[in-house]
Design a protein around this motif. Structure first.
Motif, mmCIF file in Angstrom:
data_model
loop_
_atom_site.group_PDB
_atom_site.id
_atom_site.type_symbol
_atom_site.label_atom_id
_atom_site.label_comp_id
_atom_site.label_asym_id
_atom_site.label_seq_id
_atom_site.Cartn_x
_atom_site.Cartn_y
_atom_site.Cartn_z
ATOM 1 N N LEU A 125 54.206 36.396 97.834
ATOM 2 C CA LEU A 125 52.769 36.545 97.985
ATOM 3 C C LEU A 125 52.460 36.787 99.454
ATOM 4 C CD1 LEU A 125 51.540 33.511 95.826
ATOM 5 C CD2 LEU A 125 51.762 35.892 95.086
ATOM 6 N N ARG A 126 51.692 37.856 99.707
ATOM 7 C CA ARG A 126 51.169 38.060 101.060
ATOM 8 C C ARG A 126 49.689 37.669 100.999
ATOM 9 N NH1 ARG A 126 51.831 43.805 102.919
ATOM 10 N NH2 ARG A 126 53.976 43.168 103.432
ATOM 11 N N ILE A 127 49.367 36.598 101.723
ATOM 12 C CA ILE A 127 48.033 36.018 101.617
ATOM 13 C C ILE A 127 47.283 36.286 102.913
ATOM 14 C CG2 ILE A 127 46.745 33.906 101.111
ATOM 15 C CD1 ILE A 127 49.474 32.752 100.057
ATOM 16 N N ASP A 128 46.090 36.805 102.752
ATOM 17 C CA ASP A 128 45.215 37.066 103.897
ATOM 18 C C ASP A 128 44.192 35.932 103.968
ATOM 19 O OD1 ASP A 128 43.431 37.917 105.795
ATOM 20 O OD2 ASP A 128 43.317 39.983 105.062
ATOM 21 N N TRP A 129 44.400 35.050 104.939
ATOM 22 C CA TRP A 129 43.454 33.949 105.151
ATOM 23 C C TRP A 129 42.406 34.401 106.175
ATOM 24 C CZ3 TRP A 129 43.981 30.272 101.638
ATOM 25 C CH2 TRP A 129 45.243 30.007 101.106
ATOM 26 N N ASN A 130 41.626 35.371 105.766
ATOM 27 C CA ASN A 130 40.547 35.886 106.625
ATOM 28 C C ASN A 130 41.071 36.303 107.990
ATOM 29 O OD1 ASN A 130 38.054 35.402 104.893
ATOM 30 N ND2 ASN A 130 38.990 33.351 104.937
ATOM 31 N N GLY A 131 42.126 37.116 107.960
ATOM 32 C CA GLY A 131 42.682 37.657 109.195
ATOM 33 C C GLY A 131 44.011 37.064 109.584
ATOM 34 N N THR A 132 44.344 35.922 109.071
ATOM 35 C CA THR A 132 45.657 35.302 109.306
ATOM 36 C C THR A 132 46.530 35.573 108.089
ATOM 37 O OG1 THR A 132 44.689 33.557 110.673
ATOM 38 C CG2 THR A 132 46.890 33.165 109.774
ATOM 39 N N ILE A 133 47.655 36.207 108.317
ATOM 40 C CA ILE A 133 48.524 36.618 107.207
ATOM 41 C C ILE A 133 49.652 35.610 107.027
ATOM 42 C CG2 ILE A 133 49.983 38.450 106.276
ATOM 43 C CD1 ILE A 133 46.986 39.157 106.532
ATOM 44 N N GLN A 134 49.829 35.177 105.802
ATOM 45 C CA GLN A 134 50.947 34.313 105.425
ATOM 46 C C GLN A 134 51.745 35.004 104.329
ATOM 47 O OE1 GLN A 134 49.830 30.782 103.311
ATOM 48 N NE2 GLN A 134 51.880 29.883 103.351
ATOM 49 N N GLU A 135 53.070 34.981 104.470
ATOM 50 C CA GLU A 135 53.920 35.564 103.440
ATOM 51 C C GLU A 135 54.865 34.486 102.935
ATOM 52 O OE1 GLU A 135 57.235 39.033 103.337
ATOM 53 O OE2 GLU A 135 55.236 39.644 104.073
ATOM 54 N N THR A 136 54.848 34.263 101.639
ATOM 55 C CA THR A 136 55.653 33.169 101.089
ATOM 56 C C THR A 136 55.970 33.436 99.630
ATOM 57 O OG1 THR A 136 55.734 30.765 100.722
ATOM 58 C CG2 THR A 136 53.595 31.840 100.407
ATOM 59 N N GLU A 137 56.979 32.725 99.133
ATOM 60 C CA GLU A 137 57.263 32.732 97.707
ATOM 61 C C GLU A 137 56.201 31.880 96.996
ATOM 62 O OE1 GLU A 137 60.397 34.276 99.842
ATOM 63 O OE2 GLU A 137 59.540 32.253 100.077
ATOM 64 N N ASP A 138 56.078 32.075 95.719
ATOM 65 C CA ASP A 138 55.079 31.374 94.916
ATOM 66 C C ASP A 138 55.682 30.073 94.380
ATOM 67 O OD1 ASP A 138 53.127 30.524 93.191
ATOM 68 O OD2 ASP A 138 53.147 32.322 91.924
ATOM 69 N N PRO A 139 55.117 28.890 94.722
ATOM 70 C CA PRO A 139 55.657 27.637 94.185
ATOM 71 C C PRO A 139 55.721 27.613 92.666
ATOM 72 C CG PRO A 139 54.010 27.202 95.887
ATOM 73 C CD PRO A 139 53.950 28.669 95.586
ATOM 74 N N TYR A 140 54.857 28.398 92.018
ATOM 75 C CA TYR A 140 54.770 28.348 90.555
ATOM 76 C C TYR A 140 55.689 29.367 89.881
ATOM 77 C CZ TYR A 140 51.132 25.215 91.806
ATOM 78 O OH TYR A 140 50.463 24.144 92.345
ATOM 79 N N SER A 141 56.587 29.938 90.692
ATOM 80 C CA SER A 141 57.589 30.837 90.128
ATOM 81 C C SER A 141 58.928 30.144 89.934
ATOM 82 C CB SER A 141 57.771 32.056 91.031
ATOM 83 O OG SER A 141 58.360 31.684 92.279
ATOM 84 N N PHE A 142 59.022 28.878 90.336
ATOM 85 C CA PHE A 142 60.304 28.162 90.266
ATOM 86 C C PHE A 142 60.370 27.295 89.016
ATOM 87 C CE2 PHE A 142 59.791 29.248 94.697
ATOM 88 C CZ PHE A 142 61.071 29.612 95.095
ATOM 89 N N VAL A 148 67.523 24.276 99.251
ATOM 90 C CA VAL A 148 67.479 25.725 99.044
ATOM 91 C C VAL A 148 67.542 25.971 97.543
ATOM 92 C CG1 VAL A 148 68.641 27.914 99.444
ATOM 93 C CG2 VAL A 148 68.548 26.198 101.269
ATOM 94 N N VAL A 149 66.556 26.678 97.025
ATOM 95 C CA VAL A 149 66.481 26.989 95.592
ATOM 96 C C VAL A 149 66.413 28.507 95.437
ATOM 97 C CG1 VAL A 149 65.161 26.697 93.467
ATOM 98 C CG2 VAL A 149 65.288 24.813 95.131
ATOM 99 N N ASP A 150 67.357 29.039 94.692
ATOM 100 C CA ASP A 150 67.423 30.503 94.489
ATOM 101 C C ASP A 150 67.428 31.234 95.816
ATOM 102 O OD1 ASP A 150 67.329 29.984 91.761
ATOM 103 O OD2 ASP A 150 65.157 30.247 91.641
ATOM 104 N N GLY A 151 68.116 30.669 96.784
ATOM 105 C CA GLY A 151 68.223 31.294 98.088
ATOM 106 C C GLY A 151 67.020 31.089 98.994
ATOM 107 N N ILE A 152 66.041 30.322 98.534
ATOM 108 C CA ILE A 152 64.809 30.113 99.292
ATOM 109 C C ILE A 152 64.777 28.671 99.797
ATOM 110 C CG2 ILE A 152 62.296 30.247 99.255
ATOM 111 C CD1 ILE A 152 63.783 32.906 98.754
ATOM 112 N N ALA A 153 64.598 28.490 101.101
ATOM 113 C CA ALA A 153 64.494 27.151 101.678
ATOM 114 C C ALA A 153 63.083 26.612 101.494
ATOM 115 C CB ALA A 153 64.850 27.181 103.159
ATOM 116 N N GLY A 154 62.990 25.341 101.206
ATOM 117 C CA GLY A 154 61.695 24.687 101.041
ATOM 118 C C GLY A 154 61.881 23.200 100.826
ATOM 119 N N VAL A 155 60.899 22.574 100.224
ATOM 120 C CA VAL A 155 60.927 21.126 100.001
ATOM 121 C C VAL A 155 60.555 20.848 98.557
ATOM 122 C CG1 VAL A 155 59.954 18.893 100.650
ATOM 123 C CG2 VAL A 155 60.306 20.649 102.400
ATOM 124 N N ARG A 156 61.386 20.055 97.907
ATOM 125 C CA ARG A 156 61.076 19.605 96.545
ATOM 126 C C ARG A 156 60.432 18.220 96.625
ATOM 127 N NH1 ARG A 156 65.461 16.871 93.366
ATOM 128 N NH2 ARG A 156 64.449 15.202 94.502
#
Length: 721
Positions: free
Chosen positions: A78-95, A125-133
């Motif tokens: 997901l590429r999220i536009d927070w009113n000019g600030t761009i965040q790119e991340t995987e979707d937590p609800y895809s895991f 790391v889940v499916d090659g993606i680092a994060g926190v469970r």
């Protein structure tokens, strides 16, 4: 506009933060029109689906921030536009769910012995993606969300998945890092919004007064190399130095030392003083420093003001490198009522009893763990194993065991609920303590469990399989209370309380005892040890030297609170350092040397420690000389170990020609004299040696004649020359 595949009520419950099954709406879904992704991102101005090289703008289907978009099957971001600030991340609800069926089964049965790694917040790391469970037990909540700066503390952003079979909520949030501060936001069973909660199984917490949990870098926590130990601990010398880490010494501006700074000073001191173990008052995260750690909320987290978790782990390793064991005070009896903690965690009495007659400690204004609930037992046993295994500590001293054993503890008639048989014993707590001791014995052989227990409950140190509670040692609170009462008496009246010093030997071998002079004896108006002693200044310090020597020569392992070893004259204050400058004065330096020499003597003579818990190691010689307030006894070791004769004179009168029986004639060496000049005494004694004639006395085949110094303790042993 509404998406045709979603019921308007489902959308409304999601944006209102009431939906208990976010994965039913969010993330990838197959529809009649093909695969789509839904994302709820309040505050976002636009969202783009990134899949391979494709970038597909998502459609806003609700002004609150619900987006949808078609996608090809496969991974996406997901590429999220927070009113000019761009965040790119995987979707937590895809895991997919991460907790396995075995984990859930063990959690449900209350038998997950590594709950500290199963629940809580763990980088992975889940499916090659680092994060926190994240995973938390809250079976009665309608909705649980992870909140933090990363989602503007908005509980609608990261609602979790409920694993119904265990009442556990979980969520993997990609790209979060160790050091992230978080809490849980919960809706209770009636849909009420609860105060934000800290994670009960967080490994790290913010320093008070902040109340957030921190994602710990658990990969940096490598268990320390274990202390080399073997054999029955009852046969070993155990001399414990009890420490409050925030006030043993302080730094610039009265700031507490961190674990690294404390270790630099404390470890060589403890080693040089000859103590075998270092015991810390509870270092688990606690909201109020004035509780000294005895009202913890973070049963898996180190107290933040002292430093990071890995720094405490390193301190344990440094202790082990110096040959020092580490004991932690641990509190499974009760917890504070702070709203960010365990109280009414999911809107119900989850960790505590609902009935205040069972669930509220009137003395301490705390809540009592419901040990009849298997998940609560699992939580506490998991905490115990966490400190023993992940941090490598060598023993746990269990606080307030007496309050756990009896339902009527500190309660009047009508203020407590009898057990199922109508009795006062707390059967659930007794069962819990037995289970705890058996699990520790199985999983952590060589680790010790020590009870602070003040009643005559039978079998505290008997193995659980033999009907006991399974502790390795029990604090002898009766001995401490009796002997301090005696020492507080003016010597002229001690003849009337002679039995206070001898009564402890009536039951000394009924349990495996540790003799404690702990922090509780030098606070709250009780006075420091020198202040308890009668007489002028010289007599007060002579009394204390004689008393500590009496303690070290008495059957039982030893424990002494910090500052007592150099006779700090003021009560302990947890907000300031010990008065180390007093060591410039001879009487305080002398007391410190006395304790160091007592530790050396105690450890070096098998007669003084090897049979601490065996009646074969003790024999009275004089126990009834009430007029002179003299006590004398023999200590024996295993096999052919040399015996030790101990003599105490608790009057300010020097006694010449005091005859005592001994088991053999010949030269006896005076190996210790609490009245020696190097300790601040008058140097009255026997010149280091005395001859025992083959004349029977006190039922023994030989006897000797001694000069007993005023307010002094002597130790003699047969000469090897």
């Amino acid at each position: 506009m509404a998406e045709p595949h979603l019921h308007p009520e489902a959308i409304w419950s999601l944006i209102d933060g009431r939906h208990g099954d976010p994965f039913a709406i969010l993330g990838p879904h197959m529809t009649e029109a093909g695969p789509i992704v839904r994302a709820f991102l309040p505050g976002a101005s636009a969202v783009t689906l990134l899949s391979g090289r494709n970038a597909v703008p998502m459609t806003r289907i609700h002004p609150a921030g619900l987006f949808t978009g078609g996608i090809e099957p496969g991974p996406y971001r997901l590429r999220i536009d927070w009113n000019g600030t761009i965040q790119e991340t995987e979707d937590p609800y895809s895991f997919a769910p991460l907790l396995g069926e075995l984990d859930l089964h063990l959690l449900r049965e209350g038998r997950h012995q590594d709950i500290g790694r199963c629940l809580g917040a763990h980088p992975m790391v889940v499916d090659g993606i680092a994060g926190v469970r994240f995973a938390v037990w809250a079976p009665n909540a309608r909705r649980v969300s992870v909140v933090g700066d990363f989602d503007s503390w908005d509980g609608r952003r990261h609602p979790m998945r409920l694993r119904h079979e265990a009442g556990v909520w979980e969520l993997f949030i990609p790209r979060l890092l160790p050091g992230t501060v978080y809490k849980y936001e919960l809706l209770g069973p009636q849909g009420q919004l609860l105060p934000m909660k800290a994670d009960p199984i967080a490994w790290q917490a913010e320093p008070p007064p902040a109340t957030g949990s921190i994602v710990a870098d658990t990969g940096r926590l490598v268990p320390p190399r274990p202390l080399k130990a073997s054999g029955d601990p009852a046969l070993k010398p155990i001399s414990v130095y009890e420490v409050h880490p925030g006030s043993w010494a302080r730094g610039d501006g009265n700031a507490p030392l961190d674990w690294e700074e404390l270790g630099d000073k404390l470890i060589p001191y403890v080693k040089g003083m000859g103590f075998t173990h270092l015991e810390f008052l509870p270092i688990m995260a606690h909201p109020f420093g004035g509780s000294w750690g005895y009202q913890p909320l973070g049963q898996f987290a180190t107290h933040a003001p002292f430093g990071a978790p890995e720094h405490f782990s390193r301190l344990v390793e440094r202790c082990h490198e110096a040959g020092i064991g580490v004991i932690l005070d641990w509190v499974p009896a009760h917890f504070p009522t702070d709203v960010h903690g365990l109280a009414q965690f999911d809107g119900t009495a989850l960790y505590e009893h609902a009935d205040p007659r069972e669930g509220f400690h009137q003395d301490w204004n705390t809540l009592i763990y419901n040990l009849g609930r298997q998940e609560v037992r699992n939580f506490l046993i998991g905490s115990a194993l966490h400190w023993l295994e992940h941090y490598g500590v060598d023993a746990l001293r269990v606080d307030a065991v007496a309050s756990m054993l009896y339902r009527d503890y500190s309660r009047k008639q009508g203020e407590w609920v009898p057990n199922i048989y109508g009795g006062r014993e707390n059967l659930e707590s007794i069962s819990f303590l037995k289970e705890l001791s058996e699990i520790i014995a199985e999983r952590c052989p060589g680790k010790l469990l020590i009870a602070e227990e003040s009643t005559s409950f039978p079998g505290v140190t008997r193995k659980a399989q033999d009907g006991g509670l399974g502790f390795d040692f029990k604090w002898n609170m009766g001995w401490m209370n009796d002997t301090l009462r005696y020492m507080e008496r003016d010597p002229i009246y001690r003849r009337y309380d002679h039995g206070l010093m001898t009564f402890g030997l009536v039951y000394a071998f009924s349990e495996k005892f540790m003799l404690p002079i702990s922090h509780d004896e030098v606070v709250h108006g009780k006075g420091a040890l020198p202040a308890k002693m009668p007489g002028d200044e010289w007599q007060r310090y002579a009394n204390l030297r004689a008393y500590l020597s009496f303690m070290w020569m008495h059957p039982g392992k030893k424990l002494l609170f910090m500052g007592c070893e150099f006779a700090q004259p003021r009560e302990w204050n947890h907000d300031r350092s010990l008065d180390w400058h007093l060591l410039d004065e001879p009487r305080h330096a002398g007391m410190q040397r006395l304790v160091r020499d007592l530790n050396e003597l105690y450890a070096g003579m098998p007669a003084l420690h090897a049979l601490d818990c065996d009646p074969a190691g003790f024999r009275w010689v004089v126990l009834d000389d009430t007029e002179a307030s003299v006590f004398a006894w023999l200590r024996f070791g295993p096999g052919g170990a040399a015996p030790a004769l101990v003599v105490c004179n608790f009057t300010p009168v020097t006694r010449q020609g005091y005859r005592l029986g001994v088991p053999q004639g010949g030269d006896w060496q005076e190996v210790f004299n609490s009245d020696a000049g190097i300790y601040g005494g008058s140097n009255t004694g026997n010149g280091g040696r005395v001859f025992a004639w083959d004349e029977a006395s006190h039922g023994l085949e030989a006897s000797l004649s001694l000069t007993l110094p005023a307010l002094g303790t002597l130790v003699l042993t047969p000469s090897t020359h």
